[in-house]
Design an enzyme around this catalytic site. Structure first.
Site, PDB file in Angstrom:
ATOM      1  N   ASP A 191      60.446  90.616  79.645  1.00  0.00           N
ATOM      2  CA  ASP A 191      61.029  89.565  78.974  1.00  0.00           C
ATOM      3  C   ASP A 191      60.918  88.224  78.908  1.00  0.00           C
ATOM      4  OD1 ASP A 191      62.540  91.444  77.015  1.00  0.00           O
ATOM      5  OD2 ASP A 191      64.343  91.303  78.080  1.00  0.00           O
ATOM      6  N   LYS A 194      61.137  85.342  76.663  1.00  0.00           N
ATOM      7  CA  LYS A 194      62.680  84.918  76.379  1.00  0.00           C
ATOM      8  C   LYS A 194      62.765  83.532  76.873  1.00  0.00           C
ATOM      9  CE  LYS A 194      64.818  89.131  75.128  1.00  0.00           C
ATOM     10  NZ  LYS A 194      66.175  90.148  75.165  1.00  0.00           N
ATOM     11  N   HIS A 219      59.555  86.913  70.939  1.00  0.00           N
ATOM     12  CA  HIS A 219      59.666  86.870  72.689  1.00  0.00           C
ATOM     13  C   HIS A 219      58.493  87.805  72.939  1.00  0.00           C
ATOM     14  CE1 HIS A 219      61.894  90.512  72.798  1.00  0.00           C
ATOM     15  NE2 HIS A 219      61.271  90.613  74.013  1.00  0.00           N
TER      16      HIS A 219
END
Length: 320
Positions: A191, A194, A219
């Site tokens: 992630d 992000k 993302h």
């Protein structure tokens, strides 16, 4: 006062209690005791198994599983890439033994002897995995996760947890030690894109608009572009880009399906979704692990790789 690791009042199959104990040991013992230099990804994966064996010992009322496992891995130098790892393990051992009231016991002395033997061997043998290379890769990862934590602590917590789940999944799937290490790194960085998502969208306690969903979905490619800047992280790129693909198609960003989805991404997808369901979210309370497992089963073979779902179920139900 914290309960002993041998507190048998906690049900052995209570997944939430087991996960709580793992978090307690990892955060209160390992991360408060070890220096930041020692907290490498490889060390975390190694210590994660130590924690699992401590939990198993708590359920059985003996530390025999931990002792046996330590003796096995210490006979395999490839699993011991430096004194950092053994040092972290010894920190966990000593703190756990102290909480169990066993520091002065024969069992405690035996386990300390195992740790001392490992440290002595590492002083006189050449490590099969260059510590500098490991530290260099993990330093890059730690820097990126630290940036993520500064931007949004919940996303960073989730990423660390996904890395841990990936390590357990890798072991359950029978992967090699290097493959487990790669999976752990992929989980930590999945992630990272992000960082490019505005916090008001990331933590919105409401349904997102179509435009906001477009920003969220970006993302995956944003994370790939960030990681591309670090040549040492090239092996993590497929997982970062493809962890939102669906097994039968319809995912993003490339609408891949089946084995066209990189294997590391298929593993990260299951770990990511499971931890997202049981973790804190701005818009809902955490789900029980049993409910999250049911959701995985219901989407087995459609959203998720069936083999990875089966492995996740074994990991959670058996707490290994």
């Amino acid at each position: 006062m914290s309960p002993s690791i041998f507190d048998t009042r906690t049900a052995e199959r209570d997944c939430s209690a087991i996960d709580a104990m793992r978090r307690e040991i990892a955060t209160e013992i390992l991360y408060k005791s070890a220096s930041s230099r020692e907290r490498t990804v490889i060390a975390d994966a190694f210590v994660d198994t130590t924690i699992d064996r401590l939990i198993e010992g708590r359920a059985l009322g003996t530390l025999d599983p931990l002792s046996a496992w330590l003796r096995t891995v210490l006979d395999r130098p490839a699993l011991s890439p430096g004194a950092t790892i053994v040092g972290d393990t010894c920190i966990v051992l000593e703190a756990a033994l102290a909480r169990a009231g066993l520091l002065g016991s024969a069992l405690g002395a035996e386990l300390r002897a195992v740790g001392d033997m490992a440290l002595e061997r590492l002083r006189v043998e050449t490590c099969t995995v260059p510590a500098a290379s490991i530290d260099e890769v993990d330093a890059r990862i730690n820097d990126l996760v630290a940036r993520l934590e500064s931007a949004d602590i919940l996303t960073a917590e989730h990423s660390r947890a996904v890395g841990s789940w990936c390590a357990r999944l890798g072991r359950r799937l029978g992967l090699s030690d290097s493959e487990v290490t790669l999976l752990t790194r992929c989980g930590l960085l999945h992630d990272i894109g992000k960082l490019k998502v505005p916090k008001e969208i990331l933590n919105a306690p409401r349904a997102l608009s179509t435009a906001e969903w477009k920003v969220i979905r970006a993302h995956a490619t944003a994370g790939e572009n960030l990681a591309k800047k670090e040549p040492l992280l090239r092996d993590t790129l497929p997982a970062i880009r493809s962890h939102h693909e669906r097994f039968t198609g319809g995912g993003y960003p490339d609408d891949l399906r089946g084995e066209a989805i990189p294997f590391v991404a298929r593993v990260v997808t299951v770990a990511d979704c499971f931890n997202a369901m049981i973790g804190r979210r701005p818009y809902r309370p955490p789900l029980a692990p049993s409910v999250a497992l049911l959701e995985l089963r219901q989407n087995r073979g459609t959203q998720f790789d069936p083999d990875v779902v089966d492995a996740m179920e074994e990991v959670v139900l058996h707490a290994r």
